[in-house]
Design a protein around this motif. Structure first.
Motif, short mmCIF file in Angstrom:
data_model
loop_
_atom_site.label_atom_id
_atom_site.label_comp_id
_atom_site.label_asym_id
_atom_site.label_seq_id
_atom_site.Cartn_x
_atom_site.Cartn_y
_atom_site.Cartn_z
N LYS A 1 -0.48 -44.92 -14.56
CA LYS A 1 0.44 -45.93 -14.05
C LYS A 1 1.89 -45.48 -14.20
O LYS A 1 2.72 -45.72 -13.34
N ASN A 2 2.20 -44.79 -15.30
CA ASN A 2 3.56 -44.28 -15.47
C ASN A 2 3.84 -43.10 -14.54
O ASN A 2 4.97 -42.94 -14.07
N LEU A 3 2.82 -42.28 -14.29
CA LEU A 3 2.99 -41.18 -13.32
C LEU A 3 3.26 -41.72 -11.93
O LEU A 3 4.12 -41.20 -11.21
N ARG A 4 2.52 -42.75 -11.53
CA ARG A 4 2.74 -43.35 -10.20
C ARG A 4 4.16 -43.90 -10.10
O ARG A 4 4.83 -43.74 -9.08
N ALA A 5 4.63 -44.53 -11.16
CA ALA A 5 6.00 -45.08 -11.15
C ALA A 5 7.04 -43.96 -11.09
O ALA A 5 8.03 -44.07 -10.37
N ALA A 6 6.81 -42.88 -11.82
CA ALA A 6 7.74 -41.75 -11.80
C ALA A 6 7.77 -41.13 -10.40
O ALA A 6 8.84 -40.80 -9.87
N ARG A 7 6.62 -40.98 -9.80
CA ARG A 7 6.55 -40.42 -8.44
C ARG A 7 7.25 -41.35 -7.45
O ARG A 7 7.99 -40.90 -6.59
N ALA A 8 7.06 -42.66 -7.61
CA ALA A 8 7.72 -43.63 -6.73
C ALA A 8 9.24 -43.56 -6.88
O ALA A 8 9.98 -43.83 -5.94
N ALA A 9 9.70 -43.15 -8.08
CA ALA A 9 11.14 -43.00 -8.33
C ALA A 9 11.67 -41.68 -7.78
O ALA A 9 12.86 -41.39 -7.90
N GLY A 10 10.77 -40.86 -7.21
CA GLY A 10 11.18 -39.60 -6.62
C GLY A 10 11.07 -38.41 -7.54
O GLY A 10 11.49 -37.30 -7.20
N MET A 11 10.51 -38.62 -8.73
CA MET A 11 10.41 -37.54 -9.71
C MET A 11 9.20 -36.65 -9.45
O MET A 11 8.22 -37.07 -8.84
N THR A 12 9.27 -35.43 -9.94
CA THR A 12 8.12 -34.53 -9.97
C THR A 12 7.30 -34.93 -11.18
O THR A 12 7.86 -35.26 -12.23
N THR A 13 5.97 -34.93 -11.06
CA THR A 13 5.15 -35.41 -12.17
C THR A 13 4.11 -34.38 -12.59
O THR A 13 3.63 -33.59 -11.78
N VAL A 14 3.78 -34.40 -13.89
CA VAL A 14 2.75 -33.54 -14.46
C VAL A 14 1.87 -34.41 -15.33
O VAL A 14 2.36 -35.06 -16.26
N PHE A 15 0.57 -34.45 -15.02
CA PHE A 15 -0.37 -35.22 -15.81
C PHE A 15 -0.80 -34.40 -17.02
O PHE A 15 -1.24 -33.26 -16.90
N VAL A 16 -0.65 -34.98 -18.20
CA VAL A 16 -1.02 -34.32 -19.45
C VAL A 16 -2.37 -34.87 -19.88
O VAL A 16 -2.53 -36.08 -20.02
N THR A 17 -3.31 -33.99 -20.10
CA THR A 17 -4.65 -34.40 -20.50
C THR A 17 -5.20 -33.43 -21.53
O THR A 17 -4.61 -32.37 -21.75
N GLY A 18 -6.28 -33.80 -22.16
CA GLY A 18 -6.92 -32.91 -23.12
C GLY A 18 -6.82 -33.40 -24.53
O GLY A 18 -6.11 -34.37 -24.82
N GLU A 19 -7.51 -32.74 -25.39
CA GLU A 19 -7.54 -33.07 -26.80
C GLU A 19 -6.39 -32.38 -27.52
O GLU A 19 -5.97 -31.30 -27.14
N THR A 20 -5.92 -33.01 -28.57
CA THR A 20 -4.89 -32.43 -29.43
C THR A 20 -5.58 -31.67 -30.54
O THR A 20 -6.51 -32.19 -31.18
N ALA A 21 -5.16 -30.43 -30.77
CA ALA A 21 -5.75 -29.63 -31.84
C ALA A 21 -5.46 -30.27 -33.19
O ALA A 21 -4.37 -30.76 -33.43
N ALA A 22 -6.43 -30.28 -34.04
CA ALA A 22 -6.26 -30.87 -35.37
C ALA A 22 -5.66 -29.88 -36.34
O ALA A 22 -5.72 -28.72 -36.20
#
Length: 105
Positions: free
Chosen positions: A84-105
């Motif tokens: 939802k935040n990525l869609r809003a950033a894109r609607a604002a004209g920004m370039t977006t990068v989706f961050v996914t994955g596990e964080t190393a412990a």
């Protein structure tokens, strides 16, 4: 408010900032615990946006981009783990990068 990102920067045309819905003090504590204090030019959080505005509202993005003096929105990049935040950033004209994955412990 105020121009938080350019003070003392060697290159005032770019900034690396944190944009979060949490309180700025809490965000700074988290950054410090991660050893990242000083790694960002500014922290924009709930304090800056106000009680009525937060991500993903267009007003939140507009407030941060305006405060940073961003005129070419395509040059602003949002790294985010929320669609939802990525869609809003894109609607604002920004370039977006989706961050996914596990964080190393």
């Amino acid at each position: 408010g105020g121009n938080r990102a350019v003070g003392g920067r060697s290159n005032p045309t770019s900034a690396c900032v944190v944009f979060t819905n949490t309180a700025e003090k809490r965000a700074r504590v988290a950054l410090r615990c991660l050893g990242l204090d000083g790694a960002f030019d500014a922290v924009y959080g709930a304090d800056f946006m106000g009680a009525e505005t937060s991500k993903p509202s267009p007003e939140a993005f507009e407030a941060v981009l305006t405060d940073l003096g961003v005129t070419d929105r395509r040059r602003a990049v949002m790294f985010e783990d929320s669609f939802k935040n990525l869609r809003a950033a894109r609607a604002a004209g920004m370039t977006t990068v989706f961050v996914t994955g596990e964080t190393a412990a």
